[in-house]
Scaffold this active site. Structure first.
Site, short mmCIF file in Angstrom:
data_model
loop_
_atom_site.label_atom_id
_atom_site.label_comp_id
_atom_site.label_asym_id
_atom_site.label_seq_id
_atom_site.Cartn_x
_atom_site.Cartn_y
_atom_site.Cartn_z
N GLY A 60 0.76 -1.24 0.00
CA GLY A 60 0.00 0.00 0.00
C GLY A 60 0.79 1.29 0.00
O GLY A 60 0.21 2.36 0.16
N ASP A 96 -8.17 -10.58 -8.94
CA ASP A 96 -7.43 -10.43 -10.19
C ASP A 96 -8.12 -9.40 -11.06
O ASP A 96 -9.29 -9.58 -11.43
CB ASP A 96 -7.39 -11.79 -10.89
CG ASP A 96 -6.48 -11.81 -12.11
OD1 ASP A 96 -6.28 -10.74 -12.73
OD2 ASP A 96 -6.00 -12.89 -12.47
N LYS A 161 6.16 -0.28 -13.75
CA LYS A 161 7.51 -0.79 -13.52
C LYS A 161 7.85 -1.86 -14.54
O LYS A 161 7.03 -2.74 -14.83
CB LYS A 161 7.63 -1.39 -12.11
CG LYS A 161 8.99 -2.05 -11.86
CD LYS A 161 9.32 -2.17 -10.41
CE LYS A 161 8.48 -3.18 -9.67
NZ LYS A 161 8.85 -3.24 -8.24
#
Length: 205
Positions: A60, A96, A161
């Site tokens: 988080g 998901d 990323k």
């Protein structure tokens, strides 16, 4: 399970890491918070009132930064397969993000609002085999890009990323085909030896 010499070295480095110590002191859940703050200071991603989706959010750190910077008028949705301790102001959806049930929950909470920023600091469980890890993280990046194509508003942004290596150039090309501008970022809080980079795409084509 007995720890390997490599894992012991990583743990030693982690404990002594300046950003890890600073995160604990300032109440951030991970050192990754400093990466996002640095990139946001440079690129002005987390605008007041923005709608943000944080993919692979647990524990988080990025969501903490986002909810603080978008303010009361903004919305932050955090999605992850793993549980996440609640963060005031963050709407957490466990599951998901490719599954219809999870997307339906997100869309119901979004209502008529479009997403201004999709951000993904997702990383796979590392195997220690570079080619395997590279393929896994690039797959996660591709999933995030697919999500962004559907859910971003036209002038929105996607921050993701990636690792330098196999398939990086292919993914960079996909980003450039999707967004009008694409920038490469390497925050100071990224470890020097890490192959990680962040790609920032802005304004859908």
């Amino acid at each position: 399970m007995k720890r390997t010499r490599t894992s012991k070295a990583w743990m030693r480095e982690h404990i002594n890491d300046t950003y890890v110590q600073l995160a604990r002191k300032e109440g951030w859940r991970s050192r990754a918070a400093f990466k996002l703050m640095e990139m946001d200071d440079k690129d002005k991603l987390l605008k007041h009132g923005e709608v943000v989706v944080d993919l692979g959010a647990t524990p988080g750190g990025w969501s903490q930064v986002a909810v603080k910077r978008v303010g009361d008028g903004g919305l932050v949705f955090a999605l992850d397969l793993l549980e996440m301790e609640p963060i005031h102001g963050v709407h957490f959806i466990q599951g998901d993000f490719r599954e219809d049930e999870v997307l339906q929950q997100l869309e119901e909470q979004l209502g008529e609002r479009r997403v201004g920023l999709v951000m993904s600091d997702m990383a796979p469980n590392m195997s220690g085999v570079p080619l395997v890890d590279q393929a896994r993280i690039m797959h996660l990046a591709e999933l995030g890009l697919e999500f962004s194509r559907v859910h971003l508003k036209p002038e929105g942004a996607f921050l993701v990323k990636v690792f330098q290596g196999t398939d990086y150039e292919t993914f960079l090309k996909q980003m450039r085909e999707t967004f009008k501008t694409v920038a490469v970022r390497k925050p100071d809080a990224s470890r020097d030896r890490s192959p990680e980079l962040y790609l920032l795409g802005r304004t859908l084509r």
